[in-house]
Motif scaffolding. Structure first.
Motif, PDB file in Angstrom:
ATOM      1  N   GLU A  27       0.828  -1.207   0.000  1.00 32.65           N
ATOM      2  CA  GLU A  27       0.000   0.000   0.000  1.00 32.65           C
ATOM      3  C   GLU A  27       0.867   1.263   0.000  1.00 32.65           C
ATOM      4  OE1 GLU A  27      -3.300  -0.243   2.708  1.00 32.65           O
ATOM      5  OE2 GLU A  27      -3.332   1.951   2.813  1.00 32.65           O
ATOM      6  N   ALA A  28       1.931   1.233   0.819  1.00 29.34           N
ATOM      7  CA  ALA A  28       2.835   2.385   0.888  1.00 29.34           C
ATOM      8  C   ALA A  28       3.529   2.571  -0.462  1.00 29.34           C
ATOM      9  CB  ALA A  28       3.857   2.186   1.992  1.00 29.34           C
ATOM     10  N   LEU A  29       3.898   1.461  -1.088  1.00 27.39           N
ATOM     11  CA  LEU A  29       4.560   1.525  -2.394  1.00 27.39           C
ATOM     12  C   LEU A  29       3.614   2.135  -3.432  1.00 27.39           C
ATOM     13  CD1 LEU A  29       6.942   0.737  -4.244  1.00 27.39           C
ATOM     14  CD2 LEU A  29       5.958  -1.558  -4.423  1.00 27.39           C
ATOM     15  N   ALA A  30       2.372   1.684  -3.421  1.00 25.30           N
ATOM     16  CA  ALA A  30       1.399   2.203  -4.389  1.00 25.30           C
ATOM     17  C   ALA A  30       1.167   3.695  -4.185  1.00 25.30           C
ATOM     18  CB  ALA A  30       0.085   1.436  -4.259  1.00 25.30           C
ATOM     19  N   SER A  31       1.049   4.131  -2.932  1.00 28.33           N
ATOM     20  CA  SER A  31       0.731   5.545  -2.733  1.00 28.33           C
ATOM     21  C   SER A  31       1.908   6.420  -3.154  1.00 28.33           C
ATOM     22  CB  SER A  31       0.282   5.832  -1.305  1.00 28.33           C
ATOM     23  OG  SER A  31       1.387   5.826  -0.456  1.00 28.33           O
ATOM     24  N   ARG A  32       3.136   5.945  -2.948  1.00 27.80           N
ATOM     25  CA  ARG A  32       4.305   6.714  -3.397  1.00 27.80           C
ATOM     26  C   ARG A  32       4.363   6.752  -4.926  1.00 27.80           C
ATOM     27  NH1 ARG A  32       4.755   5.308   1.572  1.00 27.80           N
ATOM     28  NH2 ARG A  32       6.271   6.187   3.028  1.00 27.80           N
ATOM     29  N   SER A  33       4.089   5.608  -5.533  1.00 22.39           N
ATOM     30  CA  SER A  33       4.112   5.539  -6.993  1.00 22.39           C
ATOM     31  C   SER A  33       3.054   6.473  -7.588  1.00 22.39           C
ATOM     32  CB  SER A  33       3.862   4.088  -7.427  1.00 22.39           C
ATOM     33  OG  SER A  33       3.688   4.019  -8.803  1.00 22.39           O
ATOM     34  N   ASN A  34       1.899   6.497  -6.974  1.00 21.23           N
ATOM     35  CA  ASN A  34       0.825   7.361  -7.479  1.00 21.23           C
ATOM     36  C   ASN A  34       1.174   8.835  -7.316  1.00 21.23           C
ATOM     37  OD1 ASN A  34      -0.629   5.124  -8.149  1.00 21.23           O
ATOM     38  ND2 ASN A  34      -1.879   5.125  -6.280  1.00 21.23           N
TER      39      ASN A  34
END
Ligand code: PRX
Length: 659
Positions: A179-186
């Protein structure tokens, strides 16, 4: 933000022991006397722009020389604005062109014991091939690339390949969740994700690719994924062949020539997300020339670097320390860098010291939390190993307690090696306060004095310098080349966070005091940021994770002093409606936080309570909660507390806890 904490710590940090570098160290040091230090310091402070311009030409290779040094429109800096250069050329090509291609760049040790030695010429070849692979996948100058990788040489290759084509990278530490990875990527609107099938940690495989798969369900901007097969445990059969590419297959087809992009000094080099005092992580933006200059110059001077050194910084490349002092600083100096994949205590707690003996490491840089763990594990693991190659030690990431400092000096440094305690931040890009090891007298617990050209001060709320030995806010009064340029996509937050507290000064968020010798004693964060094992975590981020659970009504998270980790995570939670506090719910909430943020944010303590102590205006009184978490009596001002009985009930909950 409170400064009461800064004040209470003042009295604790009194340290009279002082250590001078040995005559032997001093004789060969780059800066070998206080007089020499003072001369350079004065030169830098008399005319900082002339000083930095001189260093920029000394430490960096320019494709186009600059004529402007600094353009400062507070709070925005442009350094060496009309110059052009490429960070990968500075870290690789120029060394190879100077006939240093056969020098070892990376000595890599995998956790299971597999090893690789990579020369500068080989690293350049790999970087060129990988840069061509990036281009094949449509990555162009300016596109953002996520890197979610373990401690393997390919991570360095990926970073430098991005730098070569001008695609800003954004690394996310492997301990962060999907989830943390996705939010940073977004937030970064990244086009590409680079990862590995997994890595080894304490004998098991950490399945990085699984996290990426999960993240990609919520990261729509990612078009392609490159997967390095590190463990071979992941089944390629499950890959989505349309957009997932095998690292080695991609590399095989590429030419090993890739002309570097000529990039403006202010071209973005990377984004690195870090926790702030609000829930949403901030994408700290660093640009090419100033950042690289800061890393290259501070690396050389703070570590008194010499060409025959074998240098080891234990930080993960996913953190800023890894960016600046595993990759950019050392490689810009053509240093030989040790990289280790695994844990310090696997297969036993002598692993670090074995690595030092094996590679004859001369400079060792680690975090106080690691040192405290080694003390706990016992001296016998150190004493078995030959550490005579070491000549300099460093620490970073959190205040070091004098006991740990003394143990480090005596047991690891064998009373021979100076210790450089280095204070800096993701935002500062490179070391800001640290000793010059051949000149500065060191004391356990202080990072000593600012680096050349850095105008640090300790001030009160109005920006007035406080008297010696008085707690205050640590600020930086002049722009410096490696400072962050903004928060990616949120310049307003950048202004507010760093430049609005005290007009005209960069606000670090740390409390400090300066002693009568000019040494800075860092007291830790004065905002709602925790420092857990040297990792920066936002209390708000953990609180948001907790309240996103359907059983939680309200949550307050505070730091509790911890003998090993520096701070541990204590959570106070009120539950929805008739939900009952149970041990199962507690475990579930812990898992919930791990899922949302990552294992590094795992709460150490969750306490259920009927209500939280608040001021009459409804603000949670964290100071009181910190005292309760630490088992201390509160002696601060409680006159604004809304309901005194809340405190009593909380103390009572402590007796009943931990459920
Ligand atoms: O509170 C300070 C602490 O770490 C914070 C920066 O964290 P981060 O951006 O993750 O970077 C860590 C590595 C540079 C600072 O605001 N800190 C860092 N180094 C020290 C330190 N506190 C005391 N002494 C240090 N040497």
């Amino acid at each position: 933000m409170t400064d009461s904490r800064a004040k209470t710590i003042t009295s604790v940090l009194q340290e009279e022991r002082s250590f001078l570098p040995s005559k032997e160290f001093q004789a060969r040091a780059r800066i070998s006397s206080l007089a020499q230090y003072e001369e350079l310091r004065q030169e830098a402070s008399r005319d900082p722009e002339a000083f930095w311009a001189k260093k920029a030409r000394e430490y960096l290779q320019w494709q186009k020389d600059f004529t402007q040094v600094l353009d400062w429109q507070e709070p925005h800096a442009k350094w060496f604005g009309d110059g052009q250069l490429n960070a990968s050329v500075n870290c690789l090509d120029r060394h190879v062109e100077a006939g240093r291609g056969q020098k070892t760049a990376i000595l890599w040790e995998g956790e299971p014991g597999d090893t690789r030695r990579i020369t500068y010429a080989e690293l350049l070849q790999d970087v060129c091939r990988f840069a061509n692979a990036l281009k094949e996948l449509g990555i162009r100058k300016g596109d953002r690339v996520m890197i979610y990788m373990p401690m393997v040489p390919e991570t360095v290759v990926a970073m430098l390949a991005c730098a070569r084509i001008g695609a800003p990278h954004s690394l996310v530490f492997g301990g962060f969740s999907a989830e943390a990875l996705a939010s940073r990527s977004n937030d970064a609107k990244a086009k590409l994700m680079i990862t590995a099938d997994g890595n080894y940690r304490r004998g098991s495989v950490v399945p990085l690719k699984n996290n990426v798969d999960e993240a990609l369900r919520h990261a729509p901007t990612i078009e392609n994924v490159i997967v390095l097969q590190r463990t071979g445990k992941d089944q390629q059969g499950t890959w989505n062949k349309e957009r997932e590419h095998d690292w080695h297959e991609l590399m095989q087809k590429q030419s090993d020539i890739c002309p570097p992009e000529e990039l403006d000094s202010e071209h973005p080099l990377f984004l690195l997300y870090t926790s702030g005092s609000t829930g949403q992580p901030k994408g700290i933006l660093h640009t090419t020339a100033g950042y690289l200059l800061g890393c290259a110059y501070t690396f050389a001077e703070t570590f008194d670097y010499r060409d025959d050194d074998v240098y080891w910084c234990t930080a993960d490349v996913g953190w800023v320390t890894g960016h600046s002092y595993v990759v950019y600083g050392p490689l810009a100096n053509a240093a030989t860098v040790v990289i280790y994949e695994g844990a310090p205590n696997y297969p036993d707690p002598s692993r670090f010291w074995q690595i030092i003996e094996k590679y004859k490491v001369t400079i060792f840089y680690t975090a106080p939390t690691a040192i405290r763990s080694f003390i706990k594990w016992g001296d016998e693991f150190v004493e078995k190993q030959d550490l005579s190659s070491l000549r300099l030690l460093g620490t970073v990431g959190e205040p070091i307690n004098p006991e740990a400092w003394m143990w480090y000096r005596q047991k690891i440094g064998q009373d021979r090696c100076p210790i450089v305690d280095t204070w800096w931040q993701t935002e500062t890009g490179c070391i800001m306060i640290a000793p010059f090891p051949g000149a500065t007298p060191t004391r356990p617990g202080t990072a000593t004095r600012p680096f050349f050209g850095i105008e640090a001060d300790v001030v009160d709320h109005d920006g007035n310098p406080v008297p010696d030995n008085t707690g205050g806010f640590l600020v930086i009064k002049k722009p410096w080349p490696s400072m962050l340029r903004t928060i990616y996509g949120d310049d307003e937050r950048y202004r507010k966070q760093y430049w609005s507290h005290i007009p005209g000064m960069y606000f670090t968020g740390d409390g400090a005091r300066r002693d009568e010798h000019g040494n800075f004693w860092i007291m830790g964060r004065i905002d709602d940021v925790l420092n857990v094992s040297g990792h920066r975590l936002s209390t708000m981020e953990i609180e948001s994770a907790l309240v996103s659970h359907s059983s939680v009504a309200e949550a307050a998270v505070v730091g509790r002093p911890d003998a090993i980790k520096g701070e541990s995570i204590a959570c106070f939670v009120t539950l929805e409606g008739k939900t009952q506090p149970t041990p199962e719910l507690k475990t579930e909430l812990i898992q919930h936080v791990v899922r949302h943020i990552g294992a590094l944010a795992r709460p150490d303590d969750i306490r259920f309570t009927e209500s939280l102590p608040k001021t009459r205006s409804g603000k949670i009184m964290r100071r009181l909660l910190r005292d309760i978490a630490a088992g201390r009596q509160s002696n601060g001002d409680m006159t604004t507390l809304e309901d005194f009985s809340v405190l009593e009930r909380l103390r009572h909950s402590e007796e009943q806890e931990s459920v």
